[in-house]
Design an enzyme around this catalytic site. Structure first.
Site, PDB file in Angstrom:
ATOM      1  N   ARG A  57      11.284   4.102   3.135  1.00 42.55           N
ATOM      2  CA  ARG A  57      10.963   3.129   4.195  1.00 42.55           C
ATOM      3  C   ARG A  57      12.222   2.355   4.509  1.00 42.55           C
ATOM      4  NH1 ARG A  57       5.871  -0.842   4.421  1.00 42.55           N
ATOM      5  NH2 ARG A  57       4.998   1.136   5.112  1.00 42.55           N
ATOM      6  N   HIS A 112       5.249   6.205  11.479  1.00 40.39           N
ATOM      7  CA  HIS A 112       4.722   6.015  10.121  1.00 40.39           C
ATOM      8  C   HIS A 112       3.736   7.163   9.844  1.00 40.39           C
ATOM      9  CE1 HIS A 112       3.490   4.286   6.447  1.00 40.39           C
ATOM     10  NE2 HIS A 112       3.224   3.046   6.820  1.00 40.39           N
ATOM     11  N   LYS A 168      25.646  -3.280  -1.118  1.00 42.24           N
ATOM     12  CA  LYS A 168      27.117  -3.216  -1.229  1.00 42.24           C
ATOM     13  C   LYS A 168      27.718  -2.455  -0.054  1.00 42.24           C
ATOM     14  CE  LYS A 168      26.732  -2.685  -6.251  1.00 42.24           C
ATOM     15  NZ  LYS A 168      27.004  -1.738  -7.347  1.00 42.24           N
ATOM     16  N   ARG A 185       0.800  -1.225   0.000  1.00 39.54           N
ATOM     17  CA  ARG A 185       0.000   0.000   0.000  1.00 39.54           C
ATOM     18  C   ARG A 185       0.829   1.269   0.000  1.00 39.54           C
ATOM     19  NH1 ARG A 185      -2.790  -3.784   1.771  1.00 39.54           N
ATOM     20  NH2 ARG A 185      -0.891  -4.236   2.884  1.00 39.54           N
ATOM     21  N   THR A 186       1.789   1.355   0.908  1.00 39.32           N
ATOM     22  CA  THR A 186       2.476   2.641   1.068  1.00 39.32           C
ATOM     23  C   THR A 186       3.226   3.000  -0.211  1.00 39.32           C
ATOM     24  OG1 THR A 186       2.651   2.201   3.422  1.00 39.32           O
ATOM     25  CG2 THR A 186       4.042   3.944   2.549  1.00 39.32           C
TER      26      THR A 186
HETATM   27  C1  NCD Z   1       1.835  -0.925   8.173  1.00 42.72           C
HETATM   28  C2  NCD Z   1       3.343  -0.749   8.266  1.00 42.72           C
HETATM   29  O1  NCD Z   1       4.068  -1.003   7.311  1.00 42.72           O
HETATM   30  O2  NCD Z   1       3.754  -0.325   9.337  1.00 42.72           O
HETATM   31  N1  NCD Z   1       1.380  -1.116   6.872  1.00 42.72           N
HETATM   32  C3  NCD Z   1       1.189  -0.041   6.057  1.00 42.72           C
HETATM   33  O3  NCD Z   1       2.053   0.767   5.841  1.00 42.72           O
HETATM   34  N2  NCD Z   1      -0.029   0.118   5.527  1.00 42.72           N
HETATM   35  C4  NCD Z   1       1.310  -1.920   9.141  1.00 42.72           C
HETATM   36  C5  NCD Z   1       1.886  -3.300   9.154  1.00 42.72           C
HETATM   37  O4  NCD Z   1       2.802  -3.636   8.424  1.00 42.72           O
HETATM   38  O5  NCD Z   1       1.378  -4.085   9.965  1.00 42.72           O
END
Ligand code: NCD
Length: 360
Positions: free
Chosen positions: A101, A129, A80, A51-52
């Site tokens: 991320r 997040h 590397k 999703r993100t």
């Molecule tokens: C979450 C995350 O990555 O922290 N997912 C997301 O970004 N929608 C929640 C999760 O991974 O449980």
């Protein structure tokens, strides 16, 4: 020029403005089709995501911009041994904005110090997040019509669930909000949320273990996955993984106007039978994430155009004489990073790492 590392960097007015922009995008998408023409978003994902990453990419494409990047560390020069600092400097040559991320807490913060373009934290370890919180806020606003005077239940892995930490930070600033924190004792919220946010601002909250007992009083139920990848002991995960399962029986105990959120992915903490309940808002929430990321990209690029200077680190109260002992902190991996702490509570003599918020 600034990015977004923690949701606390946005004022309530700014959050409300982002929500208003997202609602305008929903109503008039054609007005936004070329707002980011010739702009590039780099998605640097060192950890899995559906999703993100895809909603960030869809957001930029729907604004008329383009995207580049990678979806796993193994396909970047991190494999590397390249540092986050060097990666951020290099990507600043090719893109206009970064969404990052990373499994290490504080990595996007480190990238933001080195980059000459805005860096958005798209999830750092078990820490924060903030853009998931933007999705959550728009969802609550659209489902319930308000962000104030709400009883919000957060259920599951409150220790490692980074979405929970950012959501509590954001919602604590709206009046009349109460939290019911539902978790096993091993997975209670960490100190940086309790002692930086809940306690100093006198936010009403209670900690309980039973979802059945709590569900009836909630306006929002925020379910979370037990974060397997953050456990040091796999047996501990096995023992705790099925602690909470939201099913149609438990939904009968909830208010008619309650809404169920989940950042997703779900494992088995929400029965698929609940999906048909009109109060289940988690798939709408995923769509809302795209609109809020559109609003955020627009805001940060506009700000960067008006003021392209990097924001200097506020070094006024930094302390250099402590060591972070959190093995999940970026400063533990990238040895050349200085150890940086700030005093967050003078009376109690509490000092926290600027990267990961752990006590030093
Ligand atoms: C979450 C995350 O990555 O922290 N997912 C997301 O970004 N929608 C929640 C999760 O991974 O449980």
């Amino acid at each position: 020029m600034r990015g977004l590392n923690s949701i606390l960097e946005l004022s309530v007015e700014e959050l409300d403005q982002l929500i208003a922009t997202a609602k305008d995008i929903i109503a008039h998408p054609e007005n936004y089709w070329d707002k980011c023409a010739h702009k590039k978003l780099a998605t640097l994902f060192f950890e899995p995501s559906t999703r993100t990453r895809l909603s960030f990419e869809a957001a930029m494409l729907e604004l008329g911009g383009s995207v580049l990047g990678f979806s796993e560390a193994s396909s970047s020069s991190a494999s590397k041994g390249e540092s986050v600092t060097d990666t951020a400097k290099i990507v600043s040559c090719y893109a206009d904005i970064i969404a990052m991320r990373h499994p290490k807490e504080g990595a996007p913060y480190v990238a933001a110090q080195a980059a000459s373009i805005p860096v958005i934290n798209a999830g750092d370890g078990g820490h924060n997040h903030p853009t998931q919180t933007l999705a959550d806020l728009l969802t609550i606003s659209r489902e319930l019509g308000r962000l104030h005077d709400l009883t919000i239940g957060l259920c599951g892995d409150l220790k490692y669930g980074r979405t929970v930490h950012s959501l509590i930070e954001a919602m604590s600033r709206y009046p009349g909000v109460k939290f019911v924190l539902i978790s096993p004792k091993e997975l209670k919220i960490p100190g940086f949320v309790r002692y930086n946010v809940l306690e100093p601002h006198h936010i009403p909250y209670k900690e309980v273990a039973s979802l059945e007992d709590a569900i009836g009083e909630l306006d929002v139920l925020y379910m979370t996955r037990i974060q397997r990848e953050r456990f040091d002991d796999p047996w501990e995960y096995e023992r705790l993984k099925d602690t909470y399962v939201l099913n149609t029986e438990k939904m009968k105990l909830a208010k008619d106007a309650m809404c169920v959120l989940h950042p997703l992915p779900r494992v088995n903490e929400i029965s698929v039978k609940v999906d048909a309940d009109p109060r289940a808002a988690y798939f709408r929430q995923a769509l809302n994430g795209k609109y809020m990321r559109m609003a955020l990209i627009l805001k940060l690029l506009e700000e960067a155009k008006a003021d392209p200077k990097p924001v200097a680190l506020d070094s006024s109260e930094l302390e250099y004489d402590r060591i972070c002992r959190n093995p999940k902190c970026i400063s533990q991996v990238e040895q050349e990073l200085p150890q940086l702490f700030r005093c967050t509570d003078k009376e109690a003599d509490i000092h926290r790492c600027v990267y990961c918020d752990q006590r030093g």
